[in-house]
Design an enzyme around this catalytic site. Structure first.
Site, PDB file in Angstrom:
ATOM      1  N   ARG A 166      -3.414 -10.218   4.677  1.00 15.02           N
ATOM      2  CA  ARG A 166      -4.140 -10.333   3.412  1.00 15.02           C
ATOM      3  C   ARG A 166      -2.705  -9.778   2.433  1.00 15.02           C
ATOM      4  O   ARG A 166      -2.254  -8.660   2.810  1.00 15.02           O
ATOM      5  CB  ARG A 166      -4.989  -9.352   3.009  1.00 15.02           C
ATOM      6  CG  ARG A 166      -5.950  -9.337   1.669  1.00 15.02           C
ATOM      7  CD  ARG A 166      -6.944  -8.275   1.874  1.00 15.02           C
ATOM      8  NE  ARG A 166      -7.675  -8.271   0.356  1.00 15.02           N
ATOM      9  CZ  ARG A 166      -7.328  -7.527  -0.578  1.00 15.02           C
ATOM     10  NH1 ARG A 166      -6.125  -6.685  -0.371  1.00 15.02           N
ATOM     11  NH2 ARG A 166      -7.798  -7.300  -1.716  1.00 15.02           N
ATOM     12  N   LYS A 200       0.605  -1.261   0.047  1.00 11.07           N
ATOM     13  CA  LYS A 200      -0.136  -0.089  -0.010  1.00 11.07           C
ATOM     14  C   LYS A 200       0.903   1.261   0.005  1.00 11.07           C
ATOM     15  O   LYS A 200       2.023   1.160   0.341  1.00 11.07           O
ATOM     16  CB  LYS A 200      -0.796  -0.121   1.071  1.00 11.07           C
ATOM     17  CG  LYS A 200      -2.195  -1.001   0.805  1.00 11.07           C
ATOM     18  CD  LYS A 200      -3.165  -1.068   1.763  1.00 11.07           C
ATOM     19  CE  LYS A 200      -4.464  -1.874   1.154  1.00 11.07           C
ATOM     20  NZ  LYS A 200      -5.283  -2.376   2.226  1.00 11.07           N
TER      21      LYS A 200
END
Ligand code: HH2
Length: 282
Positions: free
Chosen positions: A257, A223
């Site tokens: 994840r 991210k």
């Protein structure tokens, strides 16, 4: 603690579960277009499973900041054949990453075990009614705003307290809609309406969430906050992503994840084996 998710039941404490990301999209922030047809998505998912993914999270709509919304018909066209094929060819638990109740319903019908709901901040109960009827696992993720607006100017008085309050409130709401608490997993939603500082504060306070008697899922993989902090381009974010995964597992997170299943899974296994022995020595 038990997590019921469709055909699967997981017990914690146990080893952390690795959720591999399968983006059947042209525009996902890190791998958009790479697995944007059924065959490539299925092959990628099977590769992630072979690398050790316990869960496969299949998404047909990018939720990156300012992403374009996808119609229900188009999202179904992307994800249903992938889920159908994986149901026949994979032993992993299958998760549908969607904001749309009808997509979730059809995906569960096609064989998915888990609804990964990044839009649990909505008011309408339709998604919870779908999850309730199915016996699916339900990932309750925190987001401020919508993917279209969330990064414009996220503001919190106290991000950790507000996410904790959101979990408490929504846990009651989803149970009132018939979702059994044993099916619910909590996710602070890293990057969903959060600045770099908010993301770091949430990571620093994961124990506040892992205390809540439900499993916690964390998605930090690749991210942009990692890129911002480290000055790392997309293809340079694996070390930062793994650091977040290990920190998360050390702080009690049960599900990680990730796009990079093999590397993340190896790092997690390593730290789990060491931690177990530390427990024995103390
Ligand atoms: N992050 C993304 C998508 N879905 N679901 C949960 N529960 N938690 C997350 O942190 C999360 C999520 C964003 O990552 P990705 O799927 O790679 O990107 P995109 O939304 O652009 O497809």
């Amino acid at each position: 603690m038990i997590w019921r998710a469709g055909r699967f039941t997981y017990e914690f404490p146990g080893r952390a579960l690795i959720m591999g990301i399968v983006n059947v999209t042209p525009d996902s922030f890190s791998d958009g277009g790479q697995f944007y047809d059924t065959e490539r998505a299925v092959e990628h998912a099977l590769k992630l499973e072979a690398e050790g993914a316990d869960l496969l999270d299949i998404g047909g709509e990018s939720t990156r900041p300012r992403s374009a919304e996808v119609s229900e018909a188009e999202e179904l066209r992307r994800v249903l054949p992938v889920i159908e094929q994986l149901r026949a060819r994979s032993k992993a638990a299958l998760s549908i990453d969607t904001q749309k109740p009808e997509v979730a319903r059809r995906a569960l019908e096609a064989g998915a075990d888990i609804v990964n709901d990044v839009a649990a901040n909505r008011e309408a109960p339709a998604m919870w009614e779908v999850a309730a009827r199915s016996g699916a696992g339900y990932v309750l993720m925190h987001m401020q705003g919508t993917p279209q607006t969330m990064q414009q100017n996220p503001v919190y008085h106290d991000v950790v307290a507000e996410v904790a309050a959101f979990f408490a409130d929504k846990l009651l709401t989803v149970q009132n809609c018939g979702v059994p608490v044993e099916n619910v997993v909590l996710d602070p939603g890293i990057g969903f309406g959060k600045t770099l500082e908010h993301n770091l504060q949430l990571l620093a306070s994961l124990k506040r969430f892992t205390m809540l008697q439900r499993p916690v899922l964390l998605g930090a993989s690749r991210k942009s906050f990692i890129g911002k902090l480290l000055g790392a381009e997309m293809n340079e974010r694996l070390p930062g992503s793994i650091a977040c995964a290990l920190w998360a597992v050390q702080n009690g997170v049960q599900i990680v994840r990730t796009h990079d299943v093999r590397a993340t899974g190896q790092a997690v296994r390593m730290i789990e084996e060491i931690s177990r022995r530390q427990g024995r020595q103390e």
